[in-house]
Every structure is written in structure tokens, then in C-alpha cells.
Design a protein around this motif. Sequence first.
Motif, PDB file in Angstrom:
ATOM      1  N   MET B 218     -35.138 -11.162  24.512  1.00  0.00           N
ATOM      2  CA  MET B 218     -35.678 -11.476  23.194  1.00  0.00           C
ATOM      3  C   MET B 218     -35.530 -10.244  22.304  1.00  0.00           C
ATOM      4  N   MET B 221     -37.794  -8.717  16.081  1.00  0.00           N
ATOM      5  CA  MET B 221     -37.299  -8.096  14.839  1.00  0.00           C
ATOM      6  C   MET B 221     -38.459  -7.685  13.942  1.00  0.00           C
ATOM      7  N   PHE B 228     -40.925 -10.791  14.407  1.00  0.00           N
ATOM      8  CA  PHE B 228     -40.326 -12.099  14.600  1.00  0.00           C
ATOM      9  C   PHE B 228     -39.584 -12.119  15.931  1.00  0.00           C
ATOM     10  N   ALA B 229     -40.041 -12.963  16.835  1.00  0.00           N
ATOM     11  CA  ALA B 229     -39.410 -13.029  18.155  1.00  0.00           C
ATOM     12  C   ALA B 229     -38.221 -13.976  18.084  1.00  0.00           C
ATOM     13  N   ILE B 230     -37.034 -13.456  18.334  1.00  0.00           N
ATOM     14  CA  ILE B 230     -35.809 -14.247  18.212  1.00  0.00           C
ATOM     15  C   ILE B 230     -35.101 -14.231  19.568  1.00  0.00           C
ATOM     16  N   SER B 231     -34.742 -15.416  20.047  1.00  0.00           N
ATOM     17  CA  SER B 231     -34.100 -15.447  21.358  1.00  0.00           C
ATOM     18  C   SER B 231     -32.609 -15.167  21.221  1.00  0.00           C
TER      19      SER B 231
END
Lengths: 844, 238
Positions: B218, B221, B228-231
Motif C-alpha cells: 500500500m 500518500m 490516502f491509502a492507495i493499493s
Amino acid sequence: MTVEPRLAEQNAAIALPEPFLRWFGEKGWSPRAHQIELLAKAQSGQSVLLIAPTGAGKTLAGFLPSLTELAVRPRRKPGQAHRGIHTLYISPLKALAVDIERNLGKPVEEIGLPISIETRTGDTPSHKRQRQKLVPPDILLTTPEQLALLIAAPDARRFFEDLRYVVLDELHSLVTSKRGHLLALGLARLRNYVPGLQTIGLSATVAEPDELRRWLVSQNPPPGSKGPAMAGLITVAGGAKPDISILDSRERVPWSGHSARYAIPEIYEAIKRHRTTLLFVNTRSQAELLFQELWRANEDSLPIALHHGSLDVGQRRRVEKAMGENALRAIVATSTLDLGIDWGDVDLVVHVGAPKGASRLAQRIGRANHRMDEPSKAILIPANRFEVLECRAALDANYLGAQDTPPLITGALDVLSQHVLGVACGAPFDADHLFEEVRSAAPYAGLARETFDRVVDFVATGGYALKNYERYARIRRTKDGLWRVSHPRVAQQYRLNVGTIVEMPELNVRYVRQGRGMAGRGGPVLGKIEEYFAETLRPGDNFLFAGKVLRFEGIRENECVVSNGAGANIIVPSYAGGKFPLSTYLADQVRGMLADSDRWQALPEQVADWLRLQKEKSVLPKRGDLLVETFPRGNRHYMVAYPFEGRLAHQTLGMLLTRRLERANARPLGFVATDYSLAVWALDDMAALFKARKPSLAALFDEDMLGDDLEAWLNDSWMLKRTFRTCAVIAGLIEKRFPGQEKSGRQVTVSADLIYDVLRSHEPDHILLQATRTDASAGLLDVSRLAEMLSRVRGRIMHKHLEQISPLAVPVMLEIGKESVNGGANDSLLMEAADLVEEAMGRG
Amino acid sequence: MNFSLARTSLIAEADMIGIAGERAVCDPRGVLYFPELRLLAVSDLHLEKGSSLARRGTLIPPYDTGATLLRLQAVISDYQPSIVISLGDSFHDGGGAERMHASFRERLEALMAGRDWFWVAGNHDPEAPADLPGETVRELAIGSLLFRHEPSKVRVEGEIAGHLHPCARIVQRGRSVRRRCFAGDGGRMIMPAFGAYTGSLNVLDRAYAGLFRLESLMAYMLGSDRIFAISRSMLRPG
């Protein structure tokens, strides 16, 4: 031409040496009056500005003083030292220098003159440059950047000590940019080496010739000299009137858009009827689109080529060569072909899209029939209805001979910084003397001593309030009072970074065979594409470039890897550069045409109908008035204003108006700007607010928005960051990026954005931020134009509330959604992405 | 221990992440805070980077140290940690601490006072910073966590490292957004660079190859006021 040949011949006999007269005689020509007049003025010691249309023999005129002088100069005896440069020729384009070498070499050879002519550009190999330093040619053809480099060399004074003339070609285009500032400073330096130096400027017609006349001579003549502060002027009247028409299409002219796709069949017919057609468009994206559409219509497989600044140099040269050989039937081009290069037999110019300026149109049309006594033939293709009005206005202006070249701007401080360092690299300087010298250059005539000293301080140590870098100074003042470079490395760095053209970060477009994906290697480079565009592509996306449909494979180091593409959803890259705003002059003409229904007869019927309908449903503003319409649509409220001041000024206005409307609790949602109008939409009824005077319309459009609102918005704007980067590179604060350096990785370089943030919060009045704000106001924001407009419409704003959208509002309303106007933070996009993730994982 | 109200309100459950069983606040300003340990970790301060480049003739503004310390001050005053770990490359070069302006040195020492302060050695600053308090260590193990500058080639559960300056990029609605980020797979975490002049390197770059279990990678950001958790599937290279 109104030359009396006899008189010209008599004068020629006086001024021209015998071999020249014989040569003219052999050719069956006689010298033109302006050529002789220029020669006479130059021989009397004057600098001269020659304004003449294309094809008037400008180049030969510019060189006659040099050629005649060199023809009678005694030959160098063996054993005597080599003489320095006699004449320096400077042009904005490398290609133009090369072209002149060929065109000038011919008469020189035929007359039998012992004159050496050489070019020196970025392409000149280093052994030739070194040889030129030892054995200078009599005439050196070069560019402003090369002049800056020559000045920064330790032997500059000796190299230029025999200089007599500087010939400046296409002066009108050189002076309006930062390159012009650099060149003006270079000229000032040359005048310091050779006080009697004469300049000869060659220019197309301009609005204010006196500005150029001042530019050519010292604005700060040494005491005792009574020389005028303006160069002499010779004007040659325009040749035959061009034969220009506006396409009166059988098809329906669209409300908005820029593709002119509707007119493709008619354009193709026109190409078929002519020998060679030159098609001009305003942007590179339009060029790609038009080229693509023309080939789709090209049933006869006519040789049609594409030429714009992003294409690979090799490909551009091939197109230019084919054109010179008359092997092409049509060329689609952007402004890269604007300047005075000689081409083959173009017999038709097609201008797709509105020309945005009357003088630009005149220049482009000058391309056709490069002989000044025959009329040029041109067709204008408006891409939408407002452009029909604009084309008509430009056309009238061309016949009237009106000009709208941009005004000259004050010399930029980042360019001055670069020059100061360059001077120090050449030889130690005295600050008092250099200040006087700099002020002798017209763009810097008004420079304050305090500002100059800050620039010198900036060059030395960065000019920061926190005096931390004294020991790392690039230039130092020594005991004798002179400033000198502190380390040889400084001069090396300077040479790598000279110039004022700062490109947006770009990637090479590398072609690989289909199906190989990112593993493919070794294909040709098709050109360059702006990094920010490449970053929005996904692997598999198809986009239009170099006239081909390409499939995006990925980004590898500094390359954008592509293969053959196909398919329906093709993306056209947009380029940051090349979008000219509508000129002030033309804007006024368009307003005049709207207000005067008698002039509508000259318009195509469908456009005249559109204006009549507007008059019926809403109102048409008087020439000096600003019309503001409000109307509801869907569950939103719209306000459309028609200032006609160009897209940049409208964008700035849109930003400022939405800030104010936000404060007035109108809950604005967005805005969109075109060259002609501006639409703002909100949740609340703006018409009701205006009626209740909360605020009144006059207050909303008050000039005071250019104060605090502008300042507050500017500081966070990406436009300012982009401008700062350019200034920082020109001023030598950060280094240019060179191809291949990207490999060193992002984490080791300090990006201009980070520097901007730190500097802004710690020293907001630093000289570089000052230069940045000045640039942004003049360039991307067009603040001065907005200010003029706001002051002009004061008390002349006409509000019309409507129940529904007006005919005039349709074009701008169609732009909504096509263009992103959200200037705010990108966090909302991150939020969307994060939400998607949560959704996919079954959370949230 | 007295947690002030201001501090507890900062610790929103949403920003908490697990690393090898320990819970930490992933702060959008680019620091990690472990409430149970009262430990704050910050990486790649690169203090005196400006003056380091100035020595070679690039005279960028000399305010980076001041700017970095100001941000660090804000974070420390919010969390009031008893342990601070500066995860290496605290100074841009070995002479950085010496060159530091007296006013900045004072500010830094005031931040350090009353706390256990660890300087983890980095590749830019392998030696202890001159004349500054704090303990210089090669690495530091606390509970199930291991703090070091460069991530090790083999997978180590609970390793918290810096060095690579991770950032991530997404494209949404045709617009590209690039931000610094924390990069983690639940077992190991690489921290973003904190310094004002530090650039960044995309987590998809080959420099990160083999460091993470890709399926659970992950990117956290940094937004302006939240993470902001972005996979990995949403991330773009470059």
C-alpha cells in the motif's frame, strides 16, 4: 513599388562600387531605392531600421554596407595578424542563418568578392568554432545565444575589435521576448568594445517603429556625443494587396471547437486546385488533427506533409527540403514556419482557425508567392462562429494595413542576471561602468541602480537576506574594485546554461515494433512530447503524434515508448505553448463588428442570422460596453460575460470573480473561459444578488480585484510555479535539464517547486520572486490587459437577465466540461482513488 | 503519563496502521508516531542540503534547514514524544552539522532537550553530527520494530527504514497526482523523506524490487490534512 529607376540608378552609381553595378547589369536588375538609401545612411555613419514586406530584397539591403566596404578593403598581407569579425548577422532561427549563408554566398561569388561568410550555431562542430576564433570570417551568421557565449569568452574584446556592423534579421520577432533582452544586453557590450558600431535592423511592419529604432542604438550615449537616440528609418510600402477570402462553407459552421473538421472536403478541393498549399494552424494539436483528417480525405494520395516544433529535427529538415524542391502539394504547419525562410512556389495559404492577430496573419500570408509584386492568395477557415467574426475583422485589418504587434516589455531581471555572470566570465567588470552599459540597452533604459545592485548581489551569493553563502560566492569584488569570477567552474556552468528558452520537461517519443511492449528496443525517435501529457496516459491508450496513431506502451527513463496504434478513442496531446491570445486590436475590431449591424452583410448568412437572433432574444453590446448575461439552467445559475480580451485574461478574471462570488455566498461551482467570453456557474441566483446589490455587478467587476485577491490567488497558483522555474533556470539558480540527466533520478535533484515554496515562505520579496510575478502578470495571466478592460468598462456594464441561454452564450456553454477549470487542491482526486480502494476491499 | 486533549484528538483511528503488530499513526506531515511507545520516527531530514549544493555553485535559498526544523517543531509539539528517531541522512553531508547557522543549531537543541534522541547513521551522514547531543547508532531495535536507514535486501518483519524517499502517483479523471508517501506491506515500512529540499522516487521504481510483498503493498500518500491509502493496482510509474 514606386521607384523611379533612373534616379535609383544615378544614386546607385554614386554609392555602389563598379563590380556591384556590373553584377546588377548582368542580372538585368537595378538596385531598389531602399537598398541604395540604406547604403547611403550607413555610409554616413547612421544605424538604420529597414521595414519592408517579404520579398523586397531586405537581406541584400542589410548586407550592402558590409559588402561594399569589404569589397574595397585592402587585402591582408601575409604575416599580418588576422582581422576580427567585420559584420555580425543575428537571426532568431538557426535555419535562417544557414539559409542566408546560401543566399548571400551566391552574389558574393558572382560579383567576385574576397569575402568569407560562415555560420556559428549550436550545430557548429567544436573544431570549426576554435578555428573561427583564430581565423575569424569577415561575416559571421549566428543567433542571440551564440553571441552571449562569444561575449562570455576571455578573448571577446579582441574577437570583436574590428566589428563594423551588426545586422539583425526579423527584428520584430526578436525584440518581444527574453531572447531580445539578452540580445539587447549583448549589443550594449559590443558597443562598449567598439563605440562606433552601427546596427542595421530588418523588420516586417510593426505598430511602433520608434520602439525598434531606439532598440537599435545606445539609449545612454557618452557625454559629448550628439548622436540621436534613434536609428534612421526606411519604410518600404507593402507589395500587391493579398487576395484573401473567408471560406463561405456549404456546411454548417459549428458553435464551438477548434478542429474545423466541417471544412475538410472544401480544404481538400482547394489543395487539389493549387500547386503548393501551406496550411497554418495555431497549435500543434490542431496541426496533428488537421493532418490526420486531410489524409483521411486524400483519395488521390497527394503528397501532404506535417511540420511542427515537437517533431524530430531530421523529419522537419526532410519536409523543408522536399518543400524547397516543390515535391509537396501541401504542408500543415504551426508557427515554426512563420519566419522569413525562403520556400518553394507556394501559391495558396490556408489559415485554419482564427489568426488571433492581424499582423500575424499578414506575416503568414506573406509566405505565398514570395515575390512582392504579385498578390498572395489566402483562404481563412474559421473553426467556429466567433472565429468567423474574428477572421472578418482580421481581413479588414489587413486591407487597412493596421498592425497589432505586441508592445515591448521592460527588460527581465533573470536575463540581466545571466548577462552579468556572462560579462564576468569574459572579463572582470566595474559595477558603475556595467550599470551605465546596461542602461544603454533600450529594454533596461529605466533600470534603477538599486535593482542593478541587487542583481549583482544575486549573481554573487544568491542575494538572500540570510547571508550564509559569502564563502561560496560565484563572483567576488577584489581589491581593485572589479568583480571577477571566483572559480573556473563558474564559467563552465555558465556556458552550459546560457540562453532564455526553457522548455517544459519533455520526453523523447521512441517507436518500437508492435507487440514487443516495453521490451522493444532501438526504434527511431519520432519527436518530443511534454512529460505531463505522457503521465496521463495508460499503457494501451492511443494518441495522435507526428501524424500517426500511436499506442502508448510506457515511460522508460526519459523516453515515452510507443508502437503502432489504431482504434477509435484517440487522444490528441495538448501542448502548453503555441496558444496565442486574441490581440487587443483584433478584439476591438470584433466588438466593433458585433455592435454595427451594417457590417454583418460581409458575414456568411448563417452567422449573420445568429447575431440577429441574439439581438432579438437578448442584446448586443455597444463597442465599448461589457455585456453580462445571467440565466438559470438545470438547477444552476449562470453568468456569461463578453469581454473579448483573450483566454488568458479571461481565465484570470474567472479565478478572481469566483473568489469574490464565494465571499458573497453565491456558492460558485466553476468557470470556463474562451478567447471571447467567460461563463461562471453557481448554486445561488447571481442575478438576485446583483439586484440586491450584494454585491452590485459594478462592485463585482471593480478594478480593486487586482489587488489583494490577485495576490492571494497568485501565491498558490501552479502558473506562478511554472513561471518561477523558467526564471530560476534563466537566472542561473538551477541548471537546465539535459536529455539523459533524467536517469540520475528524481530524488537527487532539487525541484524548482520545492525551492519556490521555501523561498516564498522565508523571503517573499526576493528578487527572483519579484521577476516571477512580473513575468506571470504579463504572460500567463495577462493582468495588464485585464486591468485595461476593467477600467474601460467602468460604468459601462450592461446586465441582461434572461429566462434561458442566449444565442451568443452557446459557444462558451459548450466548452463546459471540455476543459478542467478546477484550480484547487488535488486532494479530491486522491480521495476518489482511496474511496475506490476501500470500496473494492469491501470496507467503508 | 498525561495525554493532552489536543494530542489524543490527533490520533484518529482512521490514520492508524499496523506494522508487525505495533500500532502507529501515519501522520500526513510524513512522520510515524507510536503512541504506546511515545516514539516519533522521522526520516531523511537532509539538513543543510542548500549549503551543500551552494559549495558547488548552486546558490539555492539557504532556508531549507529553517523550514525543515519549523515543520519538525510543529510535529514534536503536537505529539510530545519521549523518544525521537531520526532515521538517517539527517544531514545532507558530513560537514552539515558544522555549517549549520547558530540560530538553527539552537532551535534544534531546544527540540532535543528532555527527550531520548537517536541519530541513525545514513549514507550521507555515516558519522555522528558534530557537537550535537543525541546518540548515534547504526540501527535500533525496540519491541518488534527495527529502525535502520537503508532497507535490508532480505525481508525483515518490523523493519522501518528510509533512504529511498518514496512517492506514488495516480491518474484520476485524466489528471496526474504525485505525492510523497509511506510504503508498506504490513510487515515493513519505508518512510517518506521529511526535508524541505528532498526529492522523491516512485515506489514502482526498480530500486524497490524485492522489498515488499507486492500483493499487499500500500502507498499511504500524503494529503494536505490526511493520509490516502492507495493499493498497488491504482499506482502508476514515473
